[in-house]
Scaffold this motif. Structure first.
Motif, PDB file in Angstrom:
ATOM      1  N   ILE A  47       0.844  -1.206   0.000  1.00 30.15           N
ATOM      2  CA  ILE A  47       0.000   0.000   0.000  1.00 30.15           C
ATOM      3  C   ILE A  47       0.876   1.252   0.000  1.00 30.15           C
ATOM      4  O   ILE A  47       0.613   2.213  -0.729  1.00 30.15           O
ATOM      5  CB  ILE A  47      -0.959  -0.021   1.200  1.00 30.15           C
ATOM      6  CG1 ILE A  47      -2.015  -1.103   1.008  1.00 30.15           C
ATOM      7  CG2 ILE A  47      -1.615   1.344   1.408  1.00 30.15           C
ATOM      8  CD1 ILE A  47      -2.825  -1.407   2.246  1.00 30.15           C
ATOM      9  N   ALA A  48       1.927   1.255   0.805  1.00 30.55           N
ATOM     10  CA  ALA A  48       2.813   2.419   0.861  1.00 30.55           C
ATOM     11  C   ALA A  48       3.514   2.632  -0.483  1.00 30.55           C
ATOM     12  O   ALA A  48       3.660   3.776  -0.936  1.00 30.55           O
ATOM     13  CB  ALA A  48       3.843   2.242   1.971  1.00 30.55           C
ATOM     14  N   LEU A  49       3.941   1.545  -1.127  1.00 32.66           N
ATOM     15  CA  LEU A  49       4.600   1.682  -2.425  1.00 32.66           C
ATOM     16  C   LEU A  49       3.620   2.181  -3.480  1.00 32.66           C
ATOM     17  O   LEU A  49       3.974   3.025  -4.318  1.00 32.66           O
ATOM     18  CB  LEU A  49       5.217   0.355  -2.857  1.00 32.66           C
ATOM     19  CG  LEU A  49       6.484  -0.042  -2.105  1.00 32.66           C
ATOM     20  CD1 LEU A  49       6.818  -1.492  -2.356  1.00 32.66           C
ATOM     21  CD2 LEU A  49       7.642   0.851  -2.517  1.00 32.66           C
ATOM     22  N   LEU A  50       2.394   1.678  -3.463  1.00 35.23           N
ATOM     23  CA  LEU A  50       1.399   2.161  -4.415  1.00 35.23           C
ATOM     24  C   LEU A  50       1.097   3.638  -4.192  1.00 35.23           C
ATOM     25  O   LEU A  50       0.958   4.405  -5.145  1.00 35.23           O
ATOM     26  CB  LEU A  50       0.121   1.326  -4.314  1.00 35.23           C
ATOM     27  CG  LEU A  50       0.228  -0.100  -4.847  1.00 35.23           C
ATOM     28  CD1 LEU A  50      -1.000  -0.906  -4.449  1.00 35.23           C
ATOM     29  CD2 LEU A  50       0.401  -0.096  -6.352  1.00 35.23           C
ATOM     30  N   ASP A  51       1.013   4.039  -2.939  1.00 34.31           N
ATOM     31  CA  ASP A  51       0.795   5.458  -2.635  1.00 34.31           C
ATOM     32  C   ASP A  51       1.963   6.317  -3.094  1.00 34.31           C
ATOM     33  O   ASP A  51       1.785   7.485  -3.420  1.00 34.31           O
ATOM     34  CB  ASP A  51       0.566   5.662  -1.140  1.00 34.31           C
ATOM     35  CG  ASP A  51      -0.797   5.176  -0.688  1.00 34.31           C
ATOM     36  OD1 ASP A  51      -1.672   4.940  -1.552  1.00 34.31           O
ATOM     37  OD2 ASP A  51      -0.986   5.022   0.530  1.00 34.31           O
ATOM     38  N   ALA A  52       3.162   5.723  -3.107  1.00 38.84           N
ATOM     39  CA  ALA A  52       4.357   6.458  -3.531  1.00 38.84           C
ATOM     40  C   ALA A  52       4.520   6.452  -5.045  1.00 38.84           C
ATOM     41  O   ALA A  52       5.457   7.060  -5.566  1.00 38.84           O
ATOM     42  CB  ALA A  52       5.595   5.863  -2.876  1.00 38.84           C
ATOM     43  N   GLY A  53       3.644   5.748  -5.770  1.00 45.64           N
ATOM     44  CA  GLY A  53       3.704   5.762  -7.222  1.00 45.64           C
ATOM     45  C   GLY A  53       4.404   4.583  -7.846  1.00 45.64           C
ATOM     46  O   GLY A  53       4.699   4.605  -9.035  1.00 45.64           O
ATOM     47  N   VAL A  54       4.651   3.542  -7.099  1.00 48.48           N
ATOM     48  CA  VAL A  54       5.275   2.336  -7.649  1.00 48.48           C
ATOM     49  C   VAL A  54       4.144   1.393  -8.038  1.00 48.48           C
ATOM     50  O   VAL A  54       3.530   0.772  -7.176  1.00 48.48           O
ATOM     51  CB  VAL A  54       6.221   1.670  -6.623  1.00 48.48           C
ATOM     52  CG1 VAL A  54       6.824   0.404  -7.186  1.00 48.48           C
ATOM     53  CG2 VAL A  54       7.297   2.642  -6.205  1.00 48.48           C
ATOM     54  N   TYR A  55       3.862   1.291  -9.335  1.00 48.33           N
ATOM     55  CA  TYR A  55       2.741   0.491  -9.812  1.00 48.33           C
ATOM     56  C   TYR A  55       3.174  -0.789 -10.511  1.00 48.33           C
ATOM     57  O   TYR A  55       2.342  -1.645 -10.780  1.00 48.33           O
ATOM     58  CB  TYR A  55       1.867   1.309 -10.763  1.00 48.33           C
ATOM     59  CG  TYR A  55       1.329   2.562 -10.130  1.00 48.33           C
ATOM     60  CD1 TYR A  55       0.434   2.498  -9.074  1.00 48.33           C
ATOM     61  CD2 TYR A  55       1.728   3.815 -10.575  1.00 48.33           C
ATOM     62  CE1 TYR A  55      -0.061   3.640  -8.480  1.00 48.33           C
ATOM     63  CE2 TYR A  55       1.248   4.961  -9.989  1.00 48.33           C
ATOM     64  CZ  TYR A  55       0.348   4.877  -8.950  1.00 48.33           C
ATOM     65  OH  TYR A  55      -0.130   6.011  -8.364  1.00 48.33           O
ATOM     66  N   GLN A  56       4.438  -0.925 -10.827  1.00 47.63           N
ATOM     67  CA  GLN A  56       4.949  -2.098 -11.523  1.00 47.63           C
ATOM     68  C   GLN A  56       5.795  -2.933 -10.573  1.00 47.63           C
ATOM     69  O   GLN A  56       6.681  -2.389  -9.911  1.00 47.63           O
ATOM     70  CB  GLN A  56       5.806  -1.681 -12.719  1.00 47.63           C
ATOM     71  CG  GLN A  56       5.060  -0.900 -13.775  1.00 47.63           C
ATOM     72  CD  GLN A  56       4.014  -1.752 -14.466  1.00 47.63           C
ATOM     73  OE1 GLN A  56       4.211  -2.938 -14.663  1.00 47.63           O
ATOM     74  NE2 GLN A  56       2.902  -1.139 -14.813  1.00 47.63           N
ATOM     75  N   PRO A  57       5.570  -4.245 -10.534  1.00 48.14           N
ATOM     76  CA  PRO A  57       6.400  -5.088  -9.663  1.00 48.14           C
ATOM     77  C   PRO A  57       7.872  -5.034 -10.052  1.00 48.14           C
ATOM     78  O   PRO A  57       8.748  -5.172  -9.201  1.00 48.14           O
ATOM     79  CB  PRO A  57       5.836  -6.495  -9.863  1.00 48.14           C
ATOM     80  CG  PRO A  57       4.519  -6.323 -10.501  1.00 48.14           C
ATOM     81  CD  PRO A  57       4.516  -5.003 -11.178  1.00 48.14           C
TER      82      PRO A  57
END
Length: 93
Positions: A47-57
């Motif tokens: 969730i934190a990574l998605l909030d930070a803009g990391v959308y690709q594994p």
């Protein structure tokens, strides 16, 4: 005719309150508790990574995930937890 006044919430403060933590059920094997806590940690990091803009594994390497854990004051995740974070990002799409 009446007019309704709109109230706005500041965007920098959460509107929700976190749920109260409950104790985990007793009597389960130790592996269950380990995997449960690992899943919770992986979800928080994803969730934190998605909030930070990391959308690709592919852009969420172990170093980036561990850096995010450090920013959130979470114990550095293992390689297994990092794989779970990437899987959550992948399947959340």
């Amino acid at each position: 005719m009446t007019t309704a006044t709109a109230t706005t919430q500041p965007l920098d403060q959460p509107v929700y309150r976190p749920l109260r933590k409950k104790r985990l059920p007793a009597g389960r094997p130790r592996e269950w508790y380990v995997s449960h806590n690992r899943r919770l940690k992986a979800m928080r990091l994803a969730i934190a990574l998605l909030d930070a803009g990391v959308y690709q594994p592919s852009s969420a390497g172990n170093a980036r995930i561990r850096t995010m854990a450090d920013r959130l004051d979470i114990h550095p995740p293992s390689d297994t937890t990092c794989r779970m974070v990437r899987a959550l990002i992948r399947y959340g799409r």
